[in-house]
Design an enzyme around this catalytic site. Sequence first.
Site, PDB file in Angstrom:
ATOM      1  N   SER A  40       0.789  -1.211   0.000  1.00  0.00           N
ATOM      2  CA  SER A  40       0.000   0.000   0.000  1.00  0.00           C
ATOM      3  C   SER A  40       0.834   1.280   0.000  1.00  0.00           C
ATOM      4  O   SER A  40       0.322   2.339  -0.369  1.00  0.00           O
ATOM      5  CB  SER A  40      -0.918   0.022   1.225  1.00  0.00           C
ATOM      6  N   SER A  74       3.264  -4.157   2.797  1.00  0.00           N
ATOM      7  CA  SER A  74       3.079  -2.815   2.226  1.00  0.00           C
ATOM      8  C   SER A  74       4.289  -1.897   2.251  1.00  0.00           C
ATOM      9  O   SER A  74       4.240  -0.808   1.680  1.00  0.00           O
ATOM     10  CB  SER A  74       1.937  -2.100   2.943  1.00  0.00           C
TER      11      SER A  74
END
Lengths: 95, 491
Positions: free
Chosen positions: B158, B182
């Site tokens: 992310s 992430s």
Amino acid sequence: MSVDAVTVRRIAHLARIAVRDDEVSHLQGELNAMLAFVEQLSEVNVEGVEPMTSVTPMEMKKRQDVVNDGEIADDIVANAPATEGHFFLVPKVVE
Amino acid sequence: MTDLTSLTLAEARKGLAAKTFTSLELTDAHLSAMEAARVLNAFVLETPDQARAMAREADGKIAKGDAGPLAGIPLGIKDLFATKGVRTTACSKILGNFVPTYESTITSQLWRDGAVMLGKLNNDEFAMGSSNETSCFGPVGNPWRREGSNTTLVPGGSSGGSASAVAALLCMGATATDTGGSIRQPAAFTATVGIKPTYGRCSRWGIVAFASSLDQAGPIARSVRDAAILMRSMAGHDPKDTTSVDIPVPDYEAAIGKSVKGMKIGIPKEYRLDGMPAEIEKLWEEGAAWLKAAGAELVEVSLPHTKYALPAYYIVAPAEASSNLARYDGVRYGLREQGKSIIEQYENTRAEGFGAEVRRRVMIGTYVLSAGYYDAYYLRAQKVRTLIKKDFEDCFAKGVNAILTPATPSAAFGIGEKGGADPVEMYLNDIFTVTVNMAGLPGIGVPAGKDAQGLPLGLQLIGRPFDEETLFSLGEVVEQAAGRFTPARWW
């Protein structure tokens, strides 16, 4: 396990997410794909295994039971969509 | 003067100390680079005025000989970190124009040490994604492209904005968070260095929560040394986070260049996946050879529950997310969509405010925690998690210092290429990284080479709890052998 359309609507309601009729079958497909993926966990022998509660072995920290914060009502309501004074405004809850 | 944006953080620190240039010059150079790279969509909010004010303050302190360890260094901040007076959205519509009245612990430590904030960085909505395509601000472009192609690729996620901005030389380093990969996956996709510290090493206070038992913040940086420098400022005990660990923060930079002779490096056989691209396999072997040449001993190890980490994650993480995201109710902050009753207001607000991936995860989390399914899903997943952690413990008990794996099963892919029909296709990106979050261990991603199309590939080193120093020592060996990689500028 898999979910049917009725279950999708029930989960959505539990999660407080409105779903339109035309979204249900798509969501059902996606949720079932995820459930099919996690299904492989059923082949693991977890007999006698403790569920993890804390990934780092440490004792829960405690602090003195004293007021160490507060008097920040202005900050707390600063980002609210609707307020009156230091109160959050919501639709009528109790008839 | 050489282009100030091409320096590493360590080099810039030297230049600032020697008064070769000022923080204002360094900051302005990065602000210009940031403006010129808007097509990448890495920043969701630029804060040039604040950056220049912070740079001037840093210059004053440097002049007085009172400089902190990051004095005058311009950084980007993932939009998951609350920044006082500066809009923080987690890249979700539901937070709308949320302006925190407080500062996250990690960013406050960076400012304490003199760093300069350039702006807020794009990420997948609530950090849920592996491609940065779920952001309400739209996808981020990877500064890397396939050779001879002008297709824009994803930077991973992310922390896609963080990785893209560091790789494109828009900021000298960035904060990031890692719940299932992430930090390490976007680092691998962009040839940057990213470390997810041990769970509890960095405070989670003031970071928008996704899955509290897995979330951990760390830096994305231009080199292993830069990551070590940033880690020292980010780590530390925080009484405001009950899971933050009260142990001293070492001088991570001192671990750079330390001999790895005699270290035992595990090669887990379960990470040798069927159908793994030959390039990844080759990279992994090369990495092992570099560590061996540096005096480490390689041993095959077994982590038998590896294949269950991702499915267990997709129960635990959504379950925790469904609970954490219950707070977005349209009452206290963020978006509100009207409804006839308060329940309808909640439902309309959350339907409108959450994107498709977030809605899906909140719903699956709600389902696995609901009456009648809790034991079959959530409790079983938490038991499997115990087994995953035990695999690592058994391995470390045999004297293994760290474990070497590929960082990702592929190089970066195109925007819109994955996960359209089946969300699981996207989830598989985290297959090598997610085990580390499930076990709470530290993991570092280091660029190690390129694939046949010229795209970067990374290696991951997994360490013992709170032994980030060993990861920095080993990471440095990989970096020295592989070199550092900078994308050709097309933006």
